[in-house]
Design a protein around this motif. Structure first.
Motif, short mmCIF file in Angstrom:
data_model
loop_
_atom_site.label_atom_id
_atom_site.label_comp_id
_atom_site.label_asym_id
_atom_site.label_seq_id
_atom_site.Cartn_x
_atom_site.Cartn_y
_atom_site.Cartn_z
N ALA A 257 71.56 -34.01 29.34
CA ALA A 257 71.67 -33.19 30.54
C ALA A 257 72.23 -31.81 30.21
O ALA A 257 71.77 -30.79 30.75
CB ALA A 257 72.54 -33.88 31.59
N ILE A 258 73.21 -31.76 29.32
CA ILE A 258 73.78 -30.47 28.89
C ILE A 258 72.72 -29.65 28.18
O ILE A 258 72.55 -28.45 28.44
CB ILE A 258 75.00 -30.70 27.98
CG1 ILE A 258 76.16 -31.31 28.79
CG2 ILE A 258 75.45 -29.40 27.32
CD1 ILE A 258 77.31 -31.81 27.94
N THR A 264 67.05 -24.64 30.04
CA THR A 264 66.42 -24.13 31.27
C THR A 264 66.90 -22.73 31.60
O THR A 264 66.11 -21.88 32.03
CB THR A 264 66.72 -25.08 32.45
OG1 THR A 264 66.19 -26.38 32.15
CG2 THR A 264 66.10 -24.56 33.73
N GLN A 265 68.18 -22.46 31.37
CA GLN A 265 68.75 -21.16 31.69
C GLN A 265 68.44 -20.09 30.65
O GLN A 265 68.55 -18.90 30.93
CB GLN A 265 70.26 -21.28 31.86
CG GLN A 265 70.69 -22.17 33.02
CD GLN A 265 72.19 -22.34 33.08
OE1 GLN A 265 72.94 -21.45 32.69
NE2 GLN A 265 72.65 -23.48 33.59
N THR A 289 81.84 -23.26 24.18
CA THR A 289 81.00 -22.16 24.66
C THR A 289 79.62 -22.67 25.06
O THR A 289 79.09 -22.31 26.11
CB THR A 289 80.87 -21.09 23.57
OG1 THR A 289 82.16 -20.55 23.28
CG2 THR A 289 79.96 -19.95 24.03
N TYR A 290 79.05 -23.51 24.21
CA TYR A 290 77.72 -24.07 24.50
C TYR A 290 77.74 -24.90 25.78
O TYR A 290 76.88 -24.73 26.66
CB TYR A 290 77.28 -24.93 23.31
CG TYR A 290 76.12 -25.85 23.59
CD1 TYR A 290 74.82 -25.37 23.73
CD2 TYR A 290 76.32 -27.22 23.71
CE1 TYR A 290 73.76 -26.22 23.99
CE2 TYR A 290 75.26 -28.09 23.96
CZ TYR A 290 73.99 -27.58 24.11
OH TYR A 290 72.94 -28.42 24.37
N GLY A 295 76.66 -25.07 32.13
CA GLY A 295 77.07 -25.25 33.51
C GLY A 295 77.10 -26.70 33.96
O GLY A 295 77.13 -26.98 35.16
N TYR A 296 77.11 -27.61 33.01
CA TYR A 296 77.08 -29.04 33.38
C TYR A 296 78.33 -29.45 34.14
O TYR A 296 78.26 -30.14 35.15
CB TYR A 296 76.92 -29.88 32.12
CG TYR A 296 76.95 -31.38 32.37
CD1 TYR A 296 75.88 -32.03 32.96
CD2 TYR A 296 78.08 -32.15 32.04
CE1 TYR A 296 75.91 -33.40 33.21
CE2 TYR A 296 78.11 -33.51 32.28
CZ TYR A 296 77.03 -34.14 32.86
OH TYR A 296 77.06 -35.49 33.11
N PHE A 297 79.50 -29.05 33.64
CA PHE A 297 80.76 -29.39 34.30
C PHE A 297 81.13 -28.31 35.32
O PHE A 297 80.77 -27.15 35.17
CB PHE A 297 81.88 -29.55 33.28
CG PHE A 297 81.71 -30.71 32.35
CD1 PHE A 297 81.89 -32.01 32.79
CD2 PHE A 297 81.35 -30.51 31.03
CE1 PHE A 297 81.74 -33.09 31.93
CE2 PHE A 297 81.19 -31.57 30.16
CZ PHE A 297 81.37 -32.87 30.62
N ASP A 298 81.89 -28.70 36.34
CA ASP A 298 82.34 -27.76 37.35
C ASP A 298 83.49 -26.89 36.85
O ASP A 298 83.79 -25.85 37.45
CB ASP A 298 82.79 -28.52 38.61
CG ASP A 298 81.65 -29.32 39.22
OD1 ASP A 298 80.49 -28.88 39.11
OD2 ASP A 298 81.91 -30.40 39.79
#
Length: 415
Positions: A257-258, A264-265, A289-290, A295-298
């Protein structure tokens, strides 16, 4: 462009790609041939001395570097092989025809590795070995070698995924390490291999954890954030240990997922693939940084790490009590007090900085208290000597968070 020139250009490109494949994709299947030669001879006699001779002469002594590496990686013994061959004849007879098609599957793997080269031009040569193990690995890597555990990977239920599995392992040969310092690093490494394999195959992964993860994103993320800095993998990877989700290997989903979000971004897709493969997973700054960019975690990884350390269980004290001596030996009982109730199923001890010579060996682990706050164990020690013992991270609280390793440094008294 003149059609003749275009044809010549395409032909040249095809030949160049074919030559690259021949030079880069080295698939070795000879260990399968050697195994079946030994298998037939071993099962034709009841003489165990002769069986060991056939095993050694026809299989083990002829082993390729890949087969030897698989044996080392899983600590396989000649006895394990012999027991497996003589006790699982029905099973091996059922997969024999599949293994004899190894060269055909090798060609299919080579085609996909050609595609991998197109997505990642910096791809380095690696070798793929169709090895035979004793049921402890369907596939792994060491250095620039992919090691297929054919006795698992070439069964009917796994055969459809054989190319995908080997591509996943091939990605690992391009990464800086196959051993992360913590759970987050290991999951990111596995997730990158799974995501890129999916891109190369142009078909979705069939790993059950991915399908489950996509429909349970938030609950998995919440649970993972509690464990992500543990040094062990827990139930997240390579384990059938029961967990609240009822699904194994969910760490593959987290890492996948990460990777998917990061890719995608990215505006430069080729650059994103290269960055993921070349990432130093054990460089915490680069890894953070990766993950943050995905943006996986809030929260930022650094914030999650601070919370992890703040809530992590610790050893408050480890108090020795001297018991009655026995001969020249001093007997002690240690009572360890933790800051939180601990999971009574898990514990581990290790050597201290002084090593094995000054290690304190457990004579009897008495157990945990009813509330899990304390644990007791007994040791036998020599008088007037310094001893050390490390309580390791497998001591974990009820949420599965490992303790900060704790060093017991103790000097015994007089006899």
């Amino acid at each position: 462009m003149n059609k003749a020139i275009l044809f010549a250009t395409l032909l040249c490109a095809s030949i160049t790609q074919s030559l690259w494949a021949q030079q880069t994709v080295n698939l070795i299947t000879t260990d399968l041939d050697h195994f079946w030669q030994a298998y037939d001879k071993i099962n034709a006699t009841k003489d165990t001395t002769a069986q060991y001779m056939y095993l050694n002469q026809l299989f083990l002594e002829k082993a390729t570097p890949g087969q030897k590496a698989m044996i080392r990686a899983r600590n396989y013994t000649p006895k394990e092989y012999l027991d497996m061959i003589t006790q699982k004849q029905t099973y091996f007879n059922s997969i024999r025809s599949n293994t004899l098609k190894a060269k055909d599957y090798a060609k299919a793997i080579a085609v996909k590795i050609d595609k991998f080269k197109q997505l990642y031009p910096a791809l380095e040569p690696a070798e793929i070995y169709f090895t035979v193990g004793a049921f402890r690995s369907g596939g792994t890597t060491t250095g620039k070698m992919v090691l297929i555990g054919s006795e698992i990977a070439m069964t009917g239920e796994h055969l459809n995924n054989l190319v995908f599995t080997n591509l996943h392992e091939y990605v690992h040969t391009q990464q800086k390490t196959n051993m992360g310092d913590n759970l987050l690093a290991q999951c990111v490494m596995e997730g990158v291999a799974e995501f890129i394999s999916e891109k190369v195959m142009a078909s979705p992964s069939t790993t059950p954890a991915l399908a489950y993860g996509k429909t349970h994103t938030e609950s998995i993320k919440k649970a993972f954030s509690l464990h992500m800095f543990n040094s062990g993998n827990g139930f997240w990877l390579y384990s059938n240990v029961e967990n609240q989700f009822g699904v194994r290997d969910l760490g593959y989903y987290v890492g996948y997922a990460i990777a998917e979000l990061y890719y995608t971004q990215a505006t430069d897709k080729a650059g994103a693939i290269a960055k993921m493969i070349q990432l130093d997973y054990n460089n915490m700054e680069a890894l953070s940084t990766y993950v943050d960019q995905s943006g996986y975690f809030d929260q930022k990884v650094r914030q999650l790490k601070d919370e992890y350390e703040k809530n992590r269980p610790v050893v408050l004290s480890a108090i020795p009590e001297r018991l009655a001596d026995s001969g020249d030996t001093l007997n002690y009982k240690f009572k360890v007090v933790f800051s939180k109730p601990m999971n009574k199923r898990y514990r581990n001890f290790d050597f201290g900085p002084l090593g094995k010579e000054n290690a304190m060996f457990i004579k009897n682990f008495i157990g945990f208290s009813a509330d899990g706050i304390t644990a007791e164990f007994e040791v036998q020690l020599k008088p007037n000597k310094q001893y050390q013992l490390v309580l390791g991270e497998s001591f974990r609280d009820l949420n599965g968070v490992g303790i900060k390793p704790y060093l017991i440094d103790f000097i015994t008294g007089e006899k």
